[in-house]
Write a protein that holds these residues in place. Structure first.
Motif, short mmCIF file in Angstrom:
data_model
loop_
_atom_site.label_atom_id
_atom_site.label_comp_id
_atom_site.label_asym_id
_atom_site.label_seq_id
_atom_site.Cartn_x
_atom_site.Cartn_y
_atom_site.Cartn_z
N LYS A 137 -1.57 -1.55 10.16
CA LYS A 137 -1.95 -2.93 9.84
C LYS A 137 -1.64 -3.29 8.38
CE LYS A 137 -5.72 -2.82 13.19
NZ LYS A 137 -7.17 -2.82 13.36
N LEU A 138 -1.42 -2.28 7.54
CA LEU A 138 -1.14 -2.52 6.12
C LEU A 138 0.36 -2.56 5.87
CD1 LEU A 138 -3.73 -0.03 4.56
CD2 LEU A 138 -4.02 -2.48 4.97
N ARG A 139 0.75 -3.24 4.79
CA ARG A 139 2.16 -3.29 4.37
C ARG A 139 2.46 -2.11 3.47
NH1 ARG A 139 4.87 -8.12 1.54
NH2 ARG A 139 4.11 -6.79 -0.04
N PHE A 140 3.37 -1.25 3.91
CA PHE A 140 3.80 -0.07 3.14
C PHE A 140 5.28 -0.20 2.81
CE2 PHE A 140 0.02 1.77 5.01
CZ PHE A 140 -0.38 2.76 4.13
N PRO A 141 5.74 0.48 1.76
CA PRO A 141 7.19 0.55 1.52
C PRO A 141 7.87 1.20 2.73
CG PRO A 141 5.98 1.34 -0.40
CD PRO A 141 4.98 1.17 0.71
N ASP A 142 9.11 0.84 2.98
CA ASP A 142 9.84 1.36 4.14
C ASP A 142 9.83 2.88 4.20
OD1 ASP A 142 10.40 -1.18 5.03
OD2 ASP A 142 12.43 -1.22 4.18
N ALA A 143 9.91 3.54 3.06
CA ALA A 143 9.96 5.00 3.05
C ALA A 143 8.69 5.63 3.62
CB ALA A 143 10.19 5.51 1.63
N TRP A 149 0.85 -1.18 0.00
CA TRP A 149 0.00 0.00 0.00
C TRP A 149 0.89 1.24 0.00
CZ3 TRP A 149 -5.22 -0.16 -0.55
CH2 TRP A 149 -5.81 -1.42 -0.44
N GLU A 150 0.35 2.35 -0.49
CA GLU A 150 1.12 3.59 -0.53
C GLU A 150 0.17 4.78 -0.50
OE1 GLU A 150 3.26 4.02 -4.18
OE2 GLU A 150 1.46 3.73 -5.40
N PHE A 151 0.76 5.92 -0.18
CA PHE A 151 0.06 7.18 -0.33
C PHE A 151 0.25 7.57 -1.79
CE2 PHE A 151 1.46 6.84 4.05
CZ PHE A 151 0.25 7.03 4.73
N PRO A 152 -0.83 7.90 -2.50
CA PRO A 152 -0.73 8.11 -3.95
C PRO A 152 0.11 9.33 -4.33
CG PRO A 152 -2.93 8.61 -3.15
CD PRO A 152 -2.18 8.06 -2.01
N GLY A 153 0.62 9.28 -5.53
CA GLY A 153 1.43 10.37 -6.06
C GLY A 153 2.27 9.85 -7.20
N GLY A 154 3.30 10.58 -7.54
CA GLY A 154 4.15 10.14 -8.64
C GLY A 154 5.31 11.09 -8.87
N LYS A 155 6.05 10.77 -9.91
CA LYS A 155 7.27 11.50 -10.21
C LYS A 155 7.00 12.96 -10.57
CE LYS A 155 9.54 7.39 -11.93
NZ LYS A 155 9.91 6.64 -13.11
N VAL A 156 7.89 13.82 -10.09
CA VAL A 156 7.87 15.22 -10.46
C VAL A 156 8.64 15.34 -11.78
CG1 VAL A 156 8.57 17.56 -9.79
CG2 VAL A 156 7.85 15.91 -8.02
N GLU A 157 7.96 15.86 -12.80
CA GLU A 157 8.59 16.02 -14.10
C GLU A 157 9.55 17.21 -14.07
OE1 GLU A 157 8.25 13.81 -16.42
OE2 GLU A 157 6.60 12.71 -15.49
N ARG A 158 10.45 17.22 -14.99
CA ARG A 158 11.50 18.25 -15.05
C ARG A 158 10.93 19.68 -15.09
NH1 ARG A 158 16.99 17.56 -16.96
NH2 ARG A 158 16.39 15.40 -17.28
N ASP A 159 9.81 19.87 -15.74
CA ASP A 159 9.27 21.22 -15.94
C ASP A 159 8.17 21.62 -14.96
OD1 ASP A 159 7.46 19.36 -16.91
OD2 ASP A 159 6.81 20.60 -18.59
#
Length: 139
Positions: free
Chosen positions: A120-126, A41-51
């Motif tokens: 209770k959920l499995r999240f990435p370590d970060a 599981w994760e908090f949603p989002g994504g990569k910041v583009e260059r611009d």
């Protein structure tokens, strides 16, 4: 010397992350099994583009991934995490004002989860530091 060289060439990914809040719950999504940190599981989002800046990236990603339009977000915390194969810089914002109802627009599972149940959920370590701060601030 070799470790220094490896570190210098390691790929760094800047990521805009949204903690979408409604009362005492937040909306989280589950990563596809075939991607990095898949099945967690994760908090949603994504990569910041260059611009673009973080706020614009967050609005774009949440529109694409969840079908919501962010009205207001504010910085919550900043995390640097090294996964070994890549280094991520998470720019985390809380999102308490938005239009639309979040849903997995890219086939991913999504759910509203009470803040007290995030552990209770499995999240990435970060993401563990995010959960700790959320609990301290909101519970």
């Amino acid at each position: 010397m070799e470790n220094t060289l490896n570190k210098a060439h390691k790929h760094t990914v800047n990521v805009a992350v949204g903690i979408i809040l409604r009362d005492t719950a937040c909306f989280v999504t589950k990563r596809n099994e075939t991607v990095h940190q898949g099945g967690k599981w994760e908090f949603p989002g994504g990569k910041v583009e260059r611009d673009e800046n973080v706020t614009d990236a967050l609005a774009r990603e949440l529109r694409e991934e969840l079908g919501i339009d962010v009205i207001d977000s504010e910085p919550f915390m900043h995390i640097e995490h090294d996964y070994g194969d890549k280094h991520v810089t998470l720019h985390i914002h809380t999102v308490s004002s938005f239009t639309g109802e979040p849903r997995g627009c890219e086939g991913q599972q999504g759910a509203w989860v009470l803040l007290e149940d995030l552990q209770k959920l499995r999240f990435p370590d970060a993401n563990k530091a995010i959960i700790t701060k959320l609990e301290a601030q909101y519970l």
